[in-house]
Design a protein around this motif. Structure first.
Motif, mmCIF file in Angstrom:
data_model
loop_
_atom_site.group_PDB
_atom_site.id
_atom_site.type_symbol
_atom_site.label_atom_id
_atom_site.label_comp_id
_atom_site.label_asym_id
_atom_site.label_seq_id
_atom_site.Cartn_x
_atom_site.Cartn_y
_atom_site.Cartn_z
ATOM 1 N N PHE A 221 18.378 11.489 -4.542
ATOM 2 C CA PHE A 221 17.994 10.645 -5.566
ATOM 3 C C PHE A 221 16.625 9.971 -4.675
ATOM 4 C CE2 PHE A 221 22.466 9.344 -5.603
ATOM 5 C CZ PHE A 221 22.916 9.964 -6.728
ATOM 6 N N ALA A 222 15.467 9.725 -5.733
ATOM 7 C CA ALA A 222 14.520 8.647 -5.221
ATOM 8 C C ALA A 222 14.689 7.429 -5.979
ATOM 9 C CB ALA A 222 13.096 9.153 -5.849
ATOM 10 N N LEU A 223 14.731 6.307 -5.425
ATOM 11 C CA LEU A 223 14.674 4.944 -5.916
ATOM 12 C C LEU A 223 13.407 4.368 -5.680
ATOM 13 C CD1 LEU A 223 17.785 5.197 -5.748
ATOM 14 C CD2 LEU A 223 17.799 2.870 -5.028
ATOM 15 N N THR A 224 12.815 3.912 -6.869
ATOM 16 C CA THR A 224 11.330 3.520 -6.810
ATOM 17 C C THR A 224 11.435 2.064 -7.446
ATOM 18 O OG1 THR A 224 10.651 5.861 -7.408
ATOM 19 C CG2 THR A 224 9.166 4.115 -8.046
ATOM 20 N N ALA A 225 10.616 1.279 -6.662
ATOM 21 C CA ALA A 225 10.371 -0.271 -7.132
ATOM 22 C C ALA A 225 8.850 -0.137 -7.576
ATOM 23 C CB ALA A 225 10.216 -1.292 -5.970
ATOM 24 N N ILE A 226 8.767 -0.758 -8.709
ATOM 25 C CA ILE A 226 7.439 -0.809 -9.523
ATOM 26 C C ILE A 226 7.195 -2.346 -10.050
ATOM 27 C CG2 ILE A 226 6.372 -0.081 -11.695
ATOM 28 C CD1 ILE A 226 8.556 2.115 -11.738
ATOM 29 N N GLY A 227 5.985 -2.750 -9.604
ATOM 30 C CA GLY A 227 5.460 -4.278 -9.995
ATOM 31 C C GLY A 227 4.142 -4.345 -9.919
ATOM 32 N N PRO A 228 3.813 -5.298 -10.552
ATOM 33 C CA PRO A 228 2.220 -5.960 -10.711
ATOM 34 C C PRO A 228 1.499 -5.861 -9.346
ATOM 35 C CG PRO A 228 3.483 -7.807 -11.251
ATOM 36 C CD PRO A 228 4.612 -6.487 -11.125
ATOM 37 N N THR A 229 0.038 -5.409 -9.184
ATOM 38 C CA THR A 229 -0.495 -5.522 -7.748
ATOM 39 C C THR A 229 -0.202 -7.022 -7.269
ATOM 40 O OG1 THR A 229 -2.086 -3.823 -9.021
ATOM 41 C CG2 THR A 229 -2.696 -5.278 -6.806
ATOM 42 N N SER A 230 -0.102 -7.985 -8.085
ATOM 43 C CA SER A 230 -0.273 -9.188 -7.534
ATOM 44 C C SER A 230 1.237 -9.837 -6.878
ATOM 45 C CB SER A 230 -0.318 -10.247 -8.641
ATOM 46 O OG SER A 230 0.350 -10.256 -9.569
ATOM 47 N N ALA A 231 2.226 -8.812 -7.051
ATOM 48 C CA ALA A 231 3.433 -8.945 -6.728
ATOM 49 C C ALA A 231 4.098 -8.133 -5.736
ATOM 50 C CB ALA A 231 4.636 -9.134 -7.926
ATOM 51 N N LEU A 232 3.596 -6.794 -5.853
ATOM 52 C CA LEU A 232 3.885 -5.725 -4.909
ATOM 53 C C LEU A 232 2.778 -5.008 -4.066
ATOM 54 C CD1 LEU A 232 6.012 -3.791 -3.854
ATOM 55 C CD2 LEU A 232 5.760 -2.363 -5.988
ATOM 56 N N ASP A 233 2.718 -5.736 -2.767
ATOM 57 C CA ASP A 233 1.657 -5.043 -1.927
ATOM 58 C C ASP A 233 2.257 -3.993 -1.401
ATOM 59 O OD1 ASP A 233 -0.150 -4.800 -0.112
ATOM 60 O OD2 ASP A 233 0.189 -6.940 0.963
ATOM 61 N N VAL A 234 1.357 -2.859 -1.576
ATOM 62 C CA VAL A 234 1.685 -1.506 -0.831
ATOM 63 C C VAL A 234 0.513 -1.158 0.104
ATOM 64 C CG1 VAL A 234 2.742 -0.594 -2.792
ATOM 65 C CG2 VAL A 234 0.396 -0.186 -2.885
ATOM 66 N N ARG A 235 -0.102 -2.248 0.629
ATOM 67 C CA ARG A 235 -1.127 -1.782 1.711
ATOM 68 C C ARG A 235 -0.330 -1.644 2.976
ATOM 69 N NH1 ARG A 235 -4.884 -7.039 1.548
ATOM 70 N NH2 ARG A 235 -2.675 -8.000 1.355
ATOM 71 N N THR A 236 -0.865 -0.922 3.876
ATOM 72 C CA THR A 236 -0.494 -0.697 5.442
ATOM 73 C C THR A 236 0.264 -1.748 5.924
ATOM 74 O OG1 THR A 236 -2.097 1.072 5.578
ATOM 75 C CG2 THR A 236 -0.721 0.496 7.570
#
Length: 277
Positions: A221-236
Motif C-alpha cells: 500500500f501507500a498511505l498518504t497524508a494530505i493537508g494545507p500548506t499552513s498545517a503540513l510542513d514538507v520541508r527538509t
C-alpha cells in the motif's frame, strides 16, 4: 508501541535477546548476542538455556551459534495467518488522520495505476476531490511518484512511459532532460523512503506518501497524508513529515517488514528535499 501497566521485568529483559536474534538475522555467538542485547554473557546464557527448553532458540552443536527455533517459527506463522493487512492499513490511516487532522488515503496498485481504496477526511479544510476508486498520476502526485519509484518497474513501466511522454510534451522539454529529472526524483524517493509534494497538483495543498511493506519485503500500500500548506510542513527536516513516516513505518513492522532484508530500506529518520510547485 508503549504499553501501560506493570509487567514482568525478567521477561522484558529476556525479550532483548529475542530482539537481538531478529536484528542480527543469522546464527550468532554468545558474546555477540549478549553484546547486542546489552547484557553479560553469563546473563544471556541463562535465558538462552530456558529458551532452548521451550524451543524458542536452538544452538548449533558444531560451533555453538544460537538461532531462533521452531517455536519462534510457529509464533510467526500464527501471527501472519491472523493479520489482515488491509484492516491494519485502515486502522493506521484512521489513527493518523485523527492524531494529525490531515486527510489520509490508502492506495493500492490497480488495473489502471495507483488506485485509492479508502479516504479518511481531514479536520483541516482540504479542498481536493479524492474518493475511493480515483487514480493518482505517477508523475504529478506524491503517491504516484512513490509507486513509480518503489513498485516493480515491469508493472509501472507502460503507464509511466505514457505519462512521461505527456509531461514532456506539455512542458516542451527534450526527452533526455525530462527523463533525467524523473530518474533523479525516483532515485531520491527510493533512497529516502517517501515522497512529498508542495502545492502541486493543487495549489496550497501539501502531501507526504509513505510505502507499506509486508513480510515478503514487497510494497502493498501507500498511505498518504494530505493537508494545507499552513498545517503540513514538507520541508527538509520537518517534524510533520517525520511523524507521518514514523507512524506508517510502524505498520510495515507489524506486517513483518525487515528493512535490513529489503533492497531499498527506508531510513530510520526519513529526510527528503520537498518537491515545490
Amino acid at each position: 508501541m508503549k504499553v501501560e501497566g506493570r509487567g514482568v521485568q525478567s521477561i522484558e529483559v529476556g525479550g532483548r535477546i529475542l530482539t537481538a536474534l531478529i536484528e542480527l538475522g543469522q546464527p550468532t555467538m554468545l558474546r555477540d548476542l549478549a553484546a547486542r542485547a546489552g547484557m553479560t554473557s553469563a546473563q544471556a546464557h541463562a535465558y538462552l538455556v530456558s529458551y532452548r527448553k521451550l524451543g524458542l532458540v536452538e544452538q548449533n552443536p558444531a560451533n555453538g551459534h544460537y538461532f531462533l527455533g521452531p517455536l519462534a517459527l510457529q509464533l510467526g506463522l500464527v501471527r501472519m495467518r491472523g493479520s489482515d493487512p488491509l484492516r491494519m492499513a485502515s486502522d493506521t490511516s484512521i489513527e493518523l488522520s485523527e492524531a494529525t487532522g490531515y486527510m489520509v488515503t490508502v492506495t493500492v496498485w490497480g488495473t489502471h495505476g495507483p488506485t485509492i481504496i479508502q479516504v479518511h477526511e481531514a479536520a483541516y479544510p482540504v479542498h481536493v476531490n479524492l474518493r475511493a476508486g480515483a487514480l493518482y498520476t505517477l508523475t504529478g502526485t506524491a503517491t504516484g511518484r512513490l509507486f513509480a519509484a518503489i513498485y516493480p518497474f515491469e508493472v509501472v513501466r507502460t503507464l509511466l512511459a505514457r505519462e512521461m511522454r505527456a509531461e514532456q510534451k506539455a512542458q516542451h522539454l527534450p526527452s533526455g532532460k525530462s527523463r533525467e529529472a524523473f530518474t533523479e526524483d525516483f532515485d531520491e524517493i527510493r533512497r529516502l523512503g517517501y515522497a512529498t509534494t508542495e502545492g502541486v497538483p493543487v495549489p496550497g495543498i501539501n502531501a507526504v506518501s509513505v510505502p507499506v511493506f509486508d513480510q515478503s519485503q514487497k510494497m502493498q500500500f501507500a498511505l498518504t497524508a494530505i493537508g494545507p500548506t499552513s498545517a503540513l510542513d514538507v520541508r527538509t527536516g520537518s517534524r510533520d513529515v517525520a511523524g507521518v513516516a514514523e507512524a506508517i513505518n510502524r505498520l510495515s513492522e507489524k506486517l513483518g517488514y525487515r528493512p535490513d532484508l529489503a533492497a531499498n530500506p527506508a531510513p530510520a529518520k526519513p529526510r527528503m528535499r520537498p518537491r515545490r510547485g
